[in-house]
Design an enzyme around this catalytic site. Structure first.
Site, PDB file in Angstrom:
ATOM      1  N   GLN A 283      34.684  49.696  58.765  1.00  0.00           N
ATOM      2  CA  GLN A 283      36.254  48.925  57.338  1.00  0.00           C
ATOM      3  C   GLN A 283      37.238  48.035  57.724  1.00  0.00           C
ATOM      4  O   GLN A 283      37.804  48.420  59.359  1.00  0.00           O
ATOM      5  CB  GLN A 283      36.625  50.101  56.965  1.00  0.00           C
ATOM      6  CG  GLN A 283      36.257  51.129  55.895  1.00  0.00           C
ATOM      7  CD  GLN A 283      35.792  50.312  55.105  1.00  0.00           C
ATOM      8  OE1 GLN A 283      35.942  49.497  54.312  1.00  0.00           O
ATOM      9  NE2 GLN A 283      35.271  51.316  53.781  1.00  0.00           N
ATOM     10  N   TYR A 312      25.300  56.870  53.433  1.00  0.00           N
ATOM     11  CA  TYR A 312      25.487  55.632  54.355  1.00  0.00           C
ATOM     12  C   TYR A 312      26.277  55.996  55.002  1.00  0.00           C
ATOM     13  O   TYR A 312      27.742  55.567  54.854  1.00  0.00           O
ATOM     14  CB  TYR A 312      26.167  54.630  52.557  1.00  0.00           C
ATOM     15  CG  TYR A 312      24.900  54.692  51.814  1.00  0.00           C
ATOM     16  CD1 TYR A 312      24.114  53.629  51.378  1.00  0.00           C
ATOM     17  CD2 TYR A 312      25.184  55.898  51.067  1.00  0.00           C
ATOM     18  CE1 TYR A 312      22.672  53.725  50.937  1.00  0.00           C
ATOM     19  CE2 TYR A 312      24.065  55.733  49.610  1.00  0.00           C
ATOM     20  CZ  TYR A 312      23.542  54.372  49.807  1.00  0.00           C
ATOM     21  OH  TYR A 312      22.620  54.283  49.110  1.00  0.00           O
ATOM     22  N   GLU A 333      22.208  56.810  58.007  1.00  0.00           N
ATOM     23  CA  GLU A 333      22.486  55.063  57.917  1.00  0.00           C
ATOM     24  C   GLU A 333      20.711  54.294  58.361  1.00  0.00           C
ATOM     25  O   GLU A 333      20.386  55.060  59.366  1.00  0.00           O
ATOM     26  CB  GLU A 333      23.509  55.119  59.001  1.00  0.00           C
ATOM     27  CG  GLU A 333      24.032  53.946  59.024  1.00  0.00           C
ATOM     28  CD  GLU A 333      24.657  52.914  57.965  1.00  0.00           C
ATOM     29  OE1 GLU A 333      23.494  51.868  58.001  1.00  0.00           O
ATOM     30  OE2 GLU A 333      25.455  53.676  57.160  1.00  0.00           O
ATOM     31  N   ASP A 381      29.623  56.568  50.518  1.00  0.00           N
ATOM     32  CA  ASP A 381      29.655  55.582  50.685  1.00  0.00           C
ATOM     33  C   ASP A 381      29.048  53.845  50.708  1.00  0.00           C
ATOM     34  O   ASP A 381      28.971  53.550  51.623  1.00  0.00           O
ATOM     35  CB  ASP A 381      30.609  55.425  52.860  1.00  0.00           C
ATOM     36  CG  ASP A 381      32.053  54.086  51.875  1.00  0.00           C
ATOM     37  OD1 ASP A 381      31.256  53.459  51.477  1.00  0.00           O
ATOM     38  OD2 ASP A 381      32.473  54.088  53.100  1.00  0.00           O
ATOM     39  N   CYS A 408      33.164  50.010  46.980  1.00  0.00           N
ATOM     40  CA  CYS A 408      33.572  48.515  47.197  1.00  0.00           C
ATOM     41  C   CYS A 408      33.491  48.052  45.995  1.00  0.00           C
ATOM     42  O   CYS A 408      33.696  47.336  45.905  1.00  0.00           O
ATOM     43  CB  CYS A 408      32.812  47.964  48.560  1.00  0.00           C
ATOM     44  SG  CYS A 408      31.079  48.116  48.419  1.00  0.00           S
TER      45      CYS A 408
END
Length: 543
Positions: A283, A312, A333, A381, A408
């Site tokens: 981030q 994720y 991931e 996420d 997001c």
């Protein structure tokens, strides 16, 4: 009929999701940059279609009291700060409204409270990573940012929302590229060497990584360039080269090389140390990311016997932050370097109950199900495109009690929540968090809980099993919901309809046994919705 270059007086009535002003003229909707609600302007028409048009401000007649008069308009033109002309308290209100609107319009959710957006105390100079294009402008190598909706470079030295040290490193690199006569990339001609400069800086550690993105491996006098920039910035611990020879908008290619030092920087997040590689997701606003992740952790109400799936997972920031408080963490991931980082980060922090795999989230979820891994909490996420349908279905099949969704992109989050609701989950809490001040982007944390007999009474009516009189209508729950929406524009749940039916003496067939626990959490129908449902029941001659 308005045509190009006409000038007309308009009032701005709203903002688009991207922060453009909205005006309505002669049945057309116009979008106007750098215009705020309540402002009256003279607008020049730039383009007109059948239903919409685009305009620009020729003159402000009345300005909004919420306008930020100090913003350099270059940040608007480049898109670096597309909400920077709006005062920060109003930016936060705007983002809260975006979340509410998306949940309602996409998922039909209006009865879950959306908390006010968590803001930043100093909402500038926060980005810990810069991705800066290198181009030739008027015969000179320049760094900066593309003008909005174009690939025309606007030279900039102060990026307003980036860590000032990162801006200084970019300027120093620009000057060295000029000094060593290294050719900037030419997008049209597909020529030149230096495409982009990427700079990361640890928020707490101060460590710096520089990435030179080039079109070919060989960089003339690169050792001298590195020596010079390190003299100016001894905090640089990593200089990487990424080779991208493709005709693409993607920043990075597939090949990475270490030119100096190590292939990562180290920084801290929620008390843990993290190694961050060049291509890894991390981030960009560390201060607010800690608030974001802490919110997700608090929402999930973790216990010692919880088994967590961290989908994720990136470099393990959120999974490793919770690992010491739960039984097991399983992370997935897609980026191999990030998985390697997460495994190293687990060792770095002496965490032994976190396990990471390199795969798609949906594939890993299916494999874990087959292996008998039974999560109690799922943390997601995802990127802007949201979750895949197959992942949502696989995650719902695990029967996890809670799903903490970090998003997001509130539009794809709302879409995904709608499917989760169809699969037996209920949205409980929503908290927007402002990771990107001065821009229209907003992060959101949502908590989904599985409907079960311990907390809810779920009722379902089987009309075919009831002894209906000829005067009664076989109206389904879906038909009642549709009637209420069409007439009153109110969203009502199956539970609310069941409550009102029971109140009217209509016998219900219970789908689940009622919980024997004393403290049941059962939402109660509001008076407004009760009257709308009563109207529907009268319409269908059920009362």
């Amino acid at each position: 009929m308005l045509k190009k270059n006409d000038i007309v007086e308009v009032e701005i009535v709203d903002l688009t999701h991207e922060g453009a002003g909205v005006a309505k003229v002669d049945g057309l909707v116009f979008f106007v940059e750098n215009a705020l609600p309540s402002e009256k302007i003279l607008m020049r028409v730039l383009k007109v279609n059948k239903k919409i048009g685009f305009g620009k401000v020729e003159k402000y007649l009345v300005q909004s009291p919420h306008r930020n008069q100090d913003l350099d308009l270059a940040y608007l033109r480049s898109g670096i700060a597309d909400l920077g002309h709006l005062s920060y308290p109003e930016q936060l209100k705007f983002k809260t409204k975006q979340v509410k609107d998306s949940l309602y319009k996409i998922a039909g959710i209006a009865d879950v409270e959306v908390a006010e957006t968590l803001g930043m105390e100093h909402p500038v100079k926060y980005r810990n990573k810069a991705q800066v294009p290198v181009r030739r402008v008027n015969g000179v190598l320049e760094t900066g940012f593309f003008r909005k909706n174009s690939h025309n470079l606007m030279p900039l030295e102060d990026f307003f929302i980036q860590d000032p040290v990162i801006d200084q490193v970019v300027v120093a690199l620009r000057d060295l590229l000029r000094r060593f006569d290294l050719k900037p990339y030419d997008e049209k001609e597909q020529s030149g060497l230096i495409r982009n400069l990427v700079v990361r800086r640890g928020h707490y550690s101060g460590q710096i990584m520089v990435v030179l993105v080039t079109t070919r491996p060989k960089v003339f006098r690169v050792d001298q360039l590195i020596e010079q920039v390190i003299k100016q910035f001894p905090e640089i611990v990593s200089v990487m080269q990424n080779i991208n020879d493709q005709n693409t908008n993607a920043i990075f290619g597939k090949e990475w090389r270490t030119l100096y030092g190590q292939d990562y920087i180290t920084d801290q997040m929620l008390g843990n140390d993290f190694q961050i590689a060049g291509p890894a997701f991390y981030q960009v606003n560390t201060e607010m990311a800690e608030k974001l992740y802490q919110t997700a952790i608090d929402f999930a109400e973790l216990k010692k016997d919880d088994v967590i799936i961290d989908a994720y997972s990136g470099i393990g920031t959120i999974g490793l932050s919770v690992a010491k408080h739960v039984k097991e963490v399983y992370g997935v991931e897609l980026i191999p370097e990030a998985v390697e980082n997460s495994q190293k980060n687990a060792s770095l922090n002496k965490i032994t109950n976190a396990h990471y795999v390199c795969d798609t989230a949906e594939n890993a979820m299916k494999k874990w199900l087959k292996e008998g891994i039974q999560p109690t909490v799922i943390l997601v996420d995802p990127p802007r495109k949201g979750l895949t349908e197959s992942f949502i279905k696989a995650s719902a099949q695990t029967g996890a009690d809670r799903i903490a969704y970090i998003s997001c992109n509130v539009a794809t989050m709302a879409r995904d929540i709608k499917l989760y609701q169809e699969l037996g989950y209920e949205l409980k809490k929503v908290q927007p968090v402002d990771l990107f001040p001065q821009t229209h982007h907003v992060e959101t944390v949502a908590l989904l809980s599985k409907l079960d007999v311990d907390k809810h009474i779920s009722v379902e009516i089987e009309l075919d099993e009831m002894d209906l009189t000829s005067a009664e209508s076989k109206a389904t729950y879906a038909q009642i919901k549709e009637y209420v929406w069409n007439k009153f524009e109110l969203k009502v749940s199956t539970l609310y309809i069941a409550q009102i039916k029971k109140k009217c003496g209509i016998e219900l067939r219970e789908h689940y046994n009622k919980s024997k626990k004393d403290k049941q959490i059962i939402p109660q129908c509001t008076p407004e919705k009760e009257e709308a449902i009563m109207d529907a029941l009268r319409h269908f001659k059920m009362i």
